[in-house]
Design a protein around this motif. Structure first.
Motif, PDB file in Angstrom:
ATOM      1  N   PRO A   6     -22.514 -20.669  10.752  1.00  0.00           N
ATOM      2  CA  PRO A   6     -22.133 -19.419  11.396  1.00  0.00           C
ATOM      3  C   PRO A   6     -21.095 -18.640  10.600  1.00  0.00           C
ATOM      4  N   PHE A   7     -20.172 -19.372   9.959  1.00  0.00           N
ATOM      5  CA  PHE A   7     -19.164 -18.661   9.175  1.00  0.00           C
ATOM      6  C   PHE A   7     -19.783 -18.051   7.925  1.00  0.00           C
ATOM      7  N   ARG A   8     -20.726 -18.779   7.328  1.00  0.00           N
ATOM      8  CA  ARG A   8     -21.393 -18.220   6.153  1.00  0.00           C
ATOM      9  C   ARG A   8     -22.189 -16.987   6.519  1.00  0.00           C
ATOM     10  N   SER A   9     -22.752 -16.955   7.716  1.00  0.00           N
ATOM     11  CA  SER A   9     -23.518 -15.782   8.129  1.00  0.00           C
ATOM     12  C   SER A   9     -22.609 -14.592   8.432  1.00  0.00           C
ATOM     13  N   LEU A  10     -21.336 -14.863   8.810  1.00  0.00           N
ATOM     14  CA  LEU A  10     -20.419 -13.767   9.092  1.00  0.00           C
ATOM     15  C   LEU A  10     -19.832 -13.169   7.824  1.00  0.00           C
ATOM     16  N   LEU A  11     -19.698 -13.971   6.780  1.00  0.00           N
ATOM     17  CA  LEU A  11     -19.032 -13.489   5.572  1.00  0.00           C
ATOM     18  C   LEU A  11     -19.697 -12.264   4.951  1.00  0.00           C
ATOM     19  N   PRO A  12     -21.034 -12.206   4.831  1.00  0.00           N
ATOM     20  CA  PRO A  12     -21.613 -10.990   4.245  1.00  0.00           C
ATOM     21  C   PRO A  12     -21.285  -9.731   5.023  1.00  0.00           C
ATOM     22  N   GLY A  13     -21.172  -9.825   6.356  1.00  0.00           N
ATOM     23  CA  GLY A  13     -20.837  -8.638   7.131  1.00  0.00           C
ATOM     24  C   GLY A  13     -19.352  -8.299   7.089  1.00  0.00           C
ATOM     25  N   MET A  14     -18.501  -9.332   6.927  1.00  0.00           N
ATOM     26  CA  MET A  14     -17.068  -9.082   6.911  1.00  0.00           C
ATOM     27  C   MET A  14     -16.573  -8.600   5.563  1.00  0.00           C
ATOM     28  N   ALA A  15     -17.239  -9.013   4.500  1.00  0.00           N
ATOM     29  CA  ALA A  15     -16.744  -8.682   3.160  1.00  0.00           C
ATOM     30  C   ALA A  15     -16.617  -7.188   2.923  1.00  0.00           C
ATOM     31  N   PRO A  16     -17.638  -6.361   3.235  1.00  0.00           N
ATOM     32  CA  PRO A  16     -17.462  -4.919   3.001  1.00  0.00           C
ATOM     33  C   PRO A  16     -16.315  -4.330   3.804  1.00  0.00           C
ATOM     34  N   SER A  17     -16.133  -4.789   5.045  1.00  0.00           N
ATOM     35  CA  SER A  17     -15.041  -4.256   5.861  1.00  0.00           C
ATOM     36  C   SER A  17     -13.689  -4.621   5.274  1.00  0.00           C
ATOM     37  N   LEU A  18     -13.537  -5.888   4.826  1.00  0.00           N
ATOM     38  CA  LEU A  18     -12.272  -6.293   4.237  1.00  0.00           C
ATOM     39  C   LEU A  18     -11.990  -5.542   2.942  1.00  0.00           C
ATOM     40  N   LEU A  19     -13.014  -5.388   2.109  1.00  0.00           N
ATOM     41  CA  LEU A  19     -12.829  -4.644   0.859  1.00  0.00           C
ATOM     42  C   LEU A  19     -12.474  -3.192   1.142  1.00  0.00           C
ATOM     43  N   GLY A  20     -13.122  -2.609   2.150  1.00  0.00           N
ATOM     44  CA  GLY A  20     -12.805  -1.230   2.513  1.00  0.00           C
ATOM     45  C   GLY A  20     -11.374  -1.089   3.003  1.00  0.00           C
ATOM     46  N   ALA A  21     -10.919  -2.056   3.826  1.00  0.00           N
ATOM     47  CA  ALA A  21      -9.540  -1.996   4.326  1.00  0.00           C
ATOM     48  C   ALA A  21      -8.537  -2.136   3.192  1.00  0.00           C
ATOM     49  N   VAL A  22      -8.811  -3.062   2.274  1.00  0.00           N
ATOM     50  CA  VAL A  22      -7.909  -3.237   1.127  1.00  0.00           C
ATOM     51  C   VAL A  22      -7.879  -1.975   0.271  1.00  0.00           C
ATOM     52  N   ALA A  23      -9.049  -1.355   0.088  1.00  0.00           N
ATOM     53  CA  ALA A  23      -9.100  -0.126  -0.711  1.00  0.00           C
ATOM     54  C   ALA A  23      -8.312   0.998  -0.056  1.00  0.00           C
ATOM     55  N   VAL A  24      -8.411   1.121   1.272  1.00  0.00           N
ATOM     56  CA  VAL A  24      -7.671   2.178   1.979  1.00  0.00           C
ATOM     57  C   VAL A  24      -6.170   1.946   1.866  1.00  0.00           C
ATOM     58  N   VAL A  25      -5.727   0.695   2.080  1.00  0.00           N
ATOM     59  CA  VAL A  25      -4.298   0.392   1.967  1.00  0.00           C
ATOM     60  C   VAL A  25      -3.798   0.652   0.552  1.00  0.00           C
ATOM     61  N   GLY A  26      -4.589   0.243  -0.442  1.00  0.00           N
ATOM     62  CA  GLY A  26      -4.194   0.514  -1.818  1.00  0.00           C
ATOM     63  C   GLY A  26      -4.101   2.000  -2.114  1.00  0.00           C
ATOM     64  N   LEU A  27      -5.035   2.771  -1.590  1.00  0.00           N
ATOM     65  CA  LEU A  27      -4.994   4.222  -1.784  1.00  0.00           C
ATOM     66  C   LEU A  27      -3.769   4.832  -1.117  1.00  0.00           C
ATOM     67  N   LEU A  28      -3.433   4.357   0.074  1.00  0.00           N
ATOM     68  CA  LEU A  28      -2.238   4.867   0.756  1.00  0.00           C
ATOM     69  C   LEU A  28      -0.972   4.573  -0.035  1.00  0.00           C
ATOM     70  N   TYR A  29      -0.931   3.401  -0.686  1.00  0.00           N
ATOM     71  CA  TYR A  29       0.267   3.042  -1.438  1.00  0.00           C
ATOM     72  C   TYR A  29       0.335   3.778  -2.770  1.00  0.00           C
ATOM     73  N   VAL A  30      -0.758   3.782  -3.517  1.00  0.00           N
ATOM     74  CA  VAL A  30      -0.750   4.411  -4.837  1.00  0.00           C
ATOM     75  C   VAL A  30      -0.585   5.927  -4.720  1.00  0.00           C
ATOM     76  N   GLY A  31      -1.221   6.515  -3.727  1.00  0.00           N
ATOM     77  CA  GLY A  31      -1.173   7.967  -3.589  1.00  0.00           C
ATOM     78  C   GLY A  31      -0.135   8.460  -2.620  1.00  0.00           C
ATOM     79  N   ARG A  32       0.919   7.662  -2.390  1.00  0.00           N
ATOM     80  CA  ARG A  32       1.907   8.042  -1.382  1.00  0.00           C
ATOM     81  C   ARG A  32       2.623   9.348  -1.736  1.00  0.00           C
ATOM     82  N   ASN A  33       2.887   9.588  -3.021  1.00  0.00           N
ATOM     83  CA  ASN A  33       3.583  10.822  -3.389  1.00  0.00           C
ATOM     84  C   ASN A  33       2.757  12.061  -3.090  1.00  0.00           C
ATOM     85  N   VAL A  34       1.446  11.918  -3.087  1.00  0.00           N
ATOM     86  CA  VAL A  34       0.557  13.036  -2.765  1.00  0.00           C
ATOM     87  C   VAL A  34       0.301  13.119  -1.265  1.00  0.00           C
ATOM     88  N   LEU A  35       0.164  11.960  -0.625  1.00  0.00           N
ATOM     89  CA  LEU A  35      -0.236  11.940   0.782  1.00  0.00           C
ATOM     90  C   LEU A  35       0.917  12.226   1.736  1.00  0.00           C
TER      91      LEU A  35
END
Length: 602
Positions: A6-35
């Motif tokens: 069951p955990f292996r079946s959840l990982l493919p669906g969770m991976a894009p969401s986790l990567l997306g969340a990490v990307a958003v947080v990274g964008l908020l931090y790197v682009g803080r002077n603009v945002l």
């Protein structure tokens, strides 16, 4: 290996969401002077848009209205900054005058005969001498060695101009501390002007990005977010000003220097959650201990802040805030930590409005639905599910507290119908589904009975089952199956007795034929069948038919607790006059039917 599938079946669906969340947080931090400037301008736009709209209705034009609003805002900011800077300079000049009083007060706090402070000061002095090296000789110290008659050659004086590179280095080191915040504030100011001018155009573009087909949904989301931001900022400003003005007056009356400075800081710092109020109160309290000789006025300053904090937290904030941000206390703490880690001091200020926007968007955007669940103020579970959870944990104290709070807000009968009965149905469904054993069910019913007892009967116990039916009984209730059905029967009997109607219930194992035999001859009473199982259950229909066939005159009520009575037509065909899922409706019908039966008796 199979248990991990069951955990292996959840990982493919969770991976894009986790990567997306990490990307958003990274964008908020790197682009803080603009945002950061964009976010500040976007948060101020809903607050200032009504003022700009009012000026537009006075025929000042959209551009002129936006410029006037921006000019007024700049005047307010410049005035506050000017007052604060002047007060800070005056405070800095007067601090050396308080040095002796500070040392004397610290020494007064030391126990008699203690040399701790003296040792600390001596150690600090020795460290300073070692770091500084040998002291320079005072002028004239070497004149005796050179001889009294010898003339000293004049020392040539040269004027050295500091290289421009050193000046630039100083500006680069210390100027950046002020240039970056000033530059970001200027950008936010420019963005604010353009947002006010093109606010409708920007709104329509956001709607276009969401899709024309979702125009109404997106409009409601934007309106809801703007309304909550405006409400929060306006309420926060009113609370802070209402708090800061008494601070300034009280400090001036107590004689604390620079009372205007502390009043302004109290107003501004309270925009920073958690930390701001402590800093705004701590600085003048510490200054009062340094300035005044005795303890009366410093304690008066401390008492002033305590009284104002209690009044603000317990009166003003609940009245003005209400549920304006829709954030739970844990969400506020999380928001402060998260946004301050990303954007520093600015993140502290904008944490609550930004998180409130995410909660609002989560109600309209399915992909963000977890935000209202995790961060929202609404209870995570319905009251019935929460009560079931307390029963499952055998937590009688929390179960009793939940029912007491719900009953205080909504009333006893509503609490029984909306919380207790649905929870008992959940117990029955999970028992049938194999999730709960018989022992667990008995324990949960016992906890439910104990938690309900103080609300329904006070210190008196719930009614016990009757062995024989008394002649004056107006209602006789029989549980259809077991203890789960017997508890609602006890509740209905207790509610009827509180209205003056004599009522009893039979043991859960009573048969229909036994009930008919126990009724006194010629006695007419309202008969009730109690069940939390699906009312189409064969035993319920059998009991209805047996009782109706024994004496068709008997009024039969079926309490299918927590169910929709409109879907239970088969029970009416079996002989039931009324089928209800509510204790309130059952009580009212039984009282009314009892009056009808009394008029028919000779």
């Amino acid at each position: 290996m199979q248990s991990s599938s069951p955990f292996r079946s959840l990982l493919p669906g969770m991976a894009p969401s986790l990567l997306g969340a990490v990307a958003v947080v990274g964008l908020l931090y790197v682009g803080r002077n603009v945002l950061i400037p964009i976010v500040i301008a976007a948060l101020l736009t809903p607050l200032l848009a009504p003022v700009a709209g009012l000026l537009e209705r006075l025929r000042l034009g959209r551009i002129g209205s936006a410029l006037i609003v921006a000019a007024l805002l700049s005047v307010v900011v410049a005035s506050v900054a000017g007052v604060v800077s002047r007060q800070v300079v005056v405070l800095a000049d007067s601090l050396p005058d308080y040095r002796a009083n500070i040392v004397q007060r610290i020494e007064g706090l030391q126990p008699e005969g203690s040399t701790v402070l003296g040792r600390i000061m001596e150690a600090a002095q020795s460290v300073r001498e070692e770091v500084g090296g040998e002291e320079e000789e005072p002028p004239g110290a070497g004149e005796g060695e050179a001889g009294a008659g010898e003339e000293r050659e004049p020392v040539p004086v040269q004027i050295h101009q500091e290289p421009a590179s050193e000046v630039l280095a100083v500006l680069r080191t210390y100027g950046g501390m002020f240039i970056q915040p000033v530059g970001m504030a200027g950008l936010a100011f420019v963005y604010l002007i353009f947002f006010l001018i093109y606010r409708e155009d920007l709104r329509e573009r956001v709607i276009r990005l969401a899709g024309i087909g979702r125009l109404s949904l997106t409009s409601r989301a934007l309106d809801d977010a703007g309304r909550k931001i405006t409400h929060y900022l306006r309420a926060q400003a009113i609370i802070n000003v209402t708090y800061g003005i008494p601070v300034g007056i009280g400090l001036w009356f107590l004689g604390v220097p620079n009372a205007a400075l502390w009043a302004i800081l109290a107003i501004l710092l309270r925009f920073i959650p958690f930390i701001g109020p402590w800093v705004g109160a701590g600085l003048p309290v510490l200054l009062s201990f340094a300035v005044f000789d005795g303890w009366v006025r410093p304690l008066g300053v401390l008492g002033l802040f305590l009284v104002l904090e209690l009044f603000s937290n317990n009166v003003l904030e609940p009245w003005l805030y209400g549920a304006s941000t829709s954030l739970s206390p844990v969400a506020v703490l999380f928001a402060v930590v998260f946004w301050s880690a990303l954007w520093g001091l600015v993140g502290l200020v904008v944490a609550i409005p930004l998180t409130a926007c995410l909660v609002v968007l989560g109600r309209y955007v399915p992909a963000l639905r977890f935000f209202p669940v995790i961060l929202g103020r609404e209870p995570p579970l319905p009251p019935a599910a929460t009560f079931y959870h307390r029963l499952h944990d055998m937590d009688e104290g929390e179960a009793r507290r939940l029912l007491a709070d719900h009953s205080e807000r909504h009333g006893l009968v509503t609490t029984l119908d909306d919380v207790v009965l649905p929870a008992l149905r959940l117990v029955q469904e999970n028992h049938v589904g194999g999730e709960l054993g018989a022992g667990q069910v008995d324990g949960m019913v016992g906890v439910a009975r104990k938690s309900i007892l103080p609300l329904v009967t006070g210190e008196e116990p719930l009614p016990e089952p009757a062995v024989e039916v008394p002649h004056q009984a107006g209602l006789v209730c029989i549980p259809a199956h077991d203890d789960l059905d017997e508890l609602p029967a006890q509740l209905l009997v207790a509610l009827l007795r509180s209205k003056g109607m004599p009522a009893v219930h039979m043991p859960a194992d009573t048969l229909a034929g036994d009930l008919a035999a126990r009724l006194p001859g010629g006695h007419r009473a309202v008969l009730c069948l109690s069940t939390v199982r699906p009312a189409e259950d064969a035993r319920v229909r059998y009991l209805c038919k047996r009782l109706h066939g024994r004496d068709p005159v008997w009024p039969i009520l079926v309490g299918a607790w927590g169910q929709d009575p409109d879907s239970l037509q088969s029970l009416r065909e079996a002989g039931a006059q009324v089928v209800t899922g509510s204790l309130a409706e059952a009580r009212e019908w039984a009282l009314r039917k009892r009056q009808e039966l009394e008029t028919l008796e000779p």
